[in-house]
Motif scaffolding. Structure first.
Motif, short mmCIF file in Angstrom:
data_model
loop_
_atom_site.label_atom_id
_atom_site.label_comp_id
_atom_site.label_asym_id
_atom_site.label_seq_id
_atom_site.Cartn_x
_atom_site.Cartn_y
_atom_site.Cartn_z
N PRO A 39 0.82 -1.22 0.00
CA PRO A 39 0.00 0.00 0.00
C PRO A 39 0.85 1.27 0.00
N ILE A 40 0.34 2.32 -0.63
CA ILE A 40 1.00 3.62 -0.63
C ILE A 40 0.11 4.53 0.23
N PRO A 41 0.56 4.86 1.46
CA PRO A 41 -0.34 5.55 2.41
C PRO A 41 -0.92 6.85 1.87
N SER A 42 -0.16 7.60 1.08
CA SER A 42 -0.69 8.88 0.59
C SER A 42 -1.57 8.72 -0.66
N MET A 43 -1.74 7.46 -1.13
CA MET A 43 -2.65 7.20 -2.25
C MET A 43 -3.57 6.03 -1.87
N GLY B 198 -5.83 3.08 -1.59
CA GLY B 198 -6.40 2.24 -2.63
C GLY B 198 -5.42 1.92 -3.75
N VAL B 199 -4.26 2.58 -3.76
CA VAL B 199 -3.24 2.30 -4.79
C VAL B 199 -2.08 1.57 -4.12
N GLU C 140 -4.15 14.79 -7.01
CA GLU C 140 -5.57 14.95 -7.35
C GLU C 140 -6.34 13.71 -6.92
N TYR C 141 -5.74 12.54 -7.20
CA TYR C 141 -6.35 11.28 -6.77
C TYR C 141 -6.48 11.27 -5.25
N ALA C 142 -5.37 11.65 -4.58
CA ALA C 142 -5.34 11.59 -3.11
C ALA C 142 -6.42 12.47 -2.48
N MET C 143 -6.62 13.65 -3.06
CA MET C 143 -7.63 14.57 -2.50
C MET C 143 -9.02 13.93 -2.53
N ILE C 144 -9.35 13.37 -3.69
CA ILE C 144 -10.70 12.80 -3.83
C ILE C 144 -10.83 11.54 -2.98
N ALA C 145 -9.79 10.69 -3.02
CA ALA C 145 -9.86 9.42 -2.28
C ALA C 145 -9.93 9.69 -0.78
N THR D 136 -5.19 8.21 -15.23
CA THR D 136 -5.82 8.36 -13.92
C THR D 136 -5.72 7.08 -13.10
N TYR D 137 -5.42 7.28 -11.82
CA TYR D 137 -5.36 6.14 -10.90
C TYR D 137 -6.76 5.57 -10.64
N PHE D 138 -7.79 6.32 -11.06
CA PHE D 138 -9.16 5.83 -10.94
C PHE D 138 -9.54 4.90 -12.10
N ALA D 139 -8.63 4.68 -13.05
CA ALA D 139 -9.01 3.95 -14.27
C ALA D 139 -9.78 2.65 -14.00
#
Ligand SMILES: NCc1[nH]cc(CCC(=O)O)c1CC(=O)O
Ligand SMILES: [Mg+2]
Length: 350
Positions: A67-71, A73-74, A300-305, A336-339
């Motif tokens: 896991p990547i704590p600042s992301m 789900g990624v 941007e991903y991190a903010m929304i997640a 996007t990491y949301f892909a």
């Protein structure tokens, strides 16, 4: 009609209607929004799975998902897990993956030597994916930051990032990636002249068909923070990247950068970050009418997640709305990491 959040206000039990004189309006824009079928009919833009490029972080080992704590789900994936992700991408019909390595710190040096090793983690990952899923697009980032002990994208001398010397190394990095089977070379380093040099290098080696997606307008942004955690360059990085990445205040300069990269042979161009730079996406698309991509970056991903995980946002809706914003601005596609989540959602909708 699909109603997700209870009955629409219009269908609730009739309450006494407040009285007011009718306005004398010829045009009432709300008429076109009244029903789901009408909203669908007048809809101007849409996100499809064809718009998605899925960035993945690769780590050494097997059966690793770190896991990547600042992301949230990624994860960083070992090669075998990247191949599983590739399988998921194929199932979801995501056209293309983008690969970023977490390089073992012992392999990082001042010159980023590991970048040009034909057996490095990225090259082995490309071969593993192409071996199982030759029809899936694979994009590789070109820059030295995952490989340098100082975390910069280029070679340094006396505190200066060397341009032409760095470009020579980037050409060799591109060649080992193309030899491994990479479809799209994506230079993210922002050195001057690297697109032309890489195009010439690829062509001379017989890789005329390898595409180049230039990170053409890439800004010196705070939104890359979580990415630098993910590839392990955050702690190493000394100083900032403002002598090569663009000043967030500039827009004409983006046009000049894109123009140069196209003249040097870029097949596709990218604007990065995404959401705070949609004006640049729009200008680039309108000025050049070429395949234009945006990178919805790690921050941007991190903010929304993070907001979604806190219950402050409806994560799925914020994700889809943000992706639609890129399409509305004129982007042909989005890294996007949301892909995978977005593709799952689009598949369910049919
Ligand atoms: N040159 C490396 C590179 N390639 C993509 C990103 C950022 C991607 C993201 O934040 O998701 C960066 C970071 C940087 O320039 O420091
Ligand atoms: Mg440039």
């Amino acid at each position: 009609m699909a109603i997700k959040f209870g009955r629409p206000i219009e269908m609730r039990d009739p309450a006494p209607r407040p009285s007011a004189p009718a306005l004398d309006l010829t045009v009432r824009p709300r008429r076109n929004r009244k029903t789901e079928w009408a909203r669908r009919l007048v809809r101007e833009n849409c996100v499809t799975t064809d718009d998605l490029i899925w960035p993945l972080f690769v780590v050494e080992g097997s059966n690793q998902r770190v896991p990547i704590p600042s992301m949230p789900g990624v994860e960083r994936l070992s090669i075998d897990q990247v191949v599983r992700a590739a399988e998921r991408a194929v199932r979801l019909e995501i056209p293309c993956l983008a690969l970023f390595p977490y390089t073992d710190p012992t392999l990082r040096d001042e010159h980023g030597t590991e970048a040009t090793n034909a057996e490095n983690l990225v090259c082995r990952t490309v071969r593993a994916i192409k071996n199982e899923f030759p029809e899936l697009g694979v994009l590789c980032d070109v820059a030295l930051d995952p490989f340098t002990s100082h975390g910069h994208d280029g070679l340094i001398q006396d505190g200066c990032i060397l341009n032409d010397e760095t470009v020579a190394v980037l050409v060799r990095q591109s060649l080992v990636q193309a030899e491994a089977g990479c479809d799209v070379i994506a230079p993210s380093d922002m050195m001057d002249g690297r697109i032309g040099a890489i195009r010439a290098g690829l062509d001379a080696a017989g890789f005329q068909d390898v595409q180049i997606m230039a990170y053409a307008a890439k800004y010196a942004s705070a939104f890359y923070g979580p990415f630098r955690d993910a590839i392990g360059s955050a702690k190493a990085l000394t100083g900032d990247k403002r002598t090569y990445q663009m000043d967030p205040a500039n827009t004409d300069e983006a046009i000049r950068e894109v123009e140069l990269d196209l003249a040097e042979g870029a097949d596709m161009v990218m604007v990065k970050p995404g959401m705070p730079y949609l004006d640049i996406v729009r200008r680039v698309k309108e000025t050049f009418a070429v395949p234009t991509f945006a990178y919805q970056v790690s921050g941007e991903y991190a903010m929304i997640a993070a907001a979604a995980n806190n219950g402050w946002l409806d994560g799925e809706r914020a994700m889809m709305e943000s992706l639609l914003g890129f399409k509305r601005a004129g982007a042909d596609g989005v890294l996007t990491y949301f892909a995978p989540q977005a593709a799952e959602k689009l598949k369910k909708q049919g």
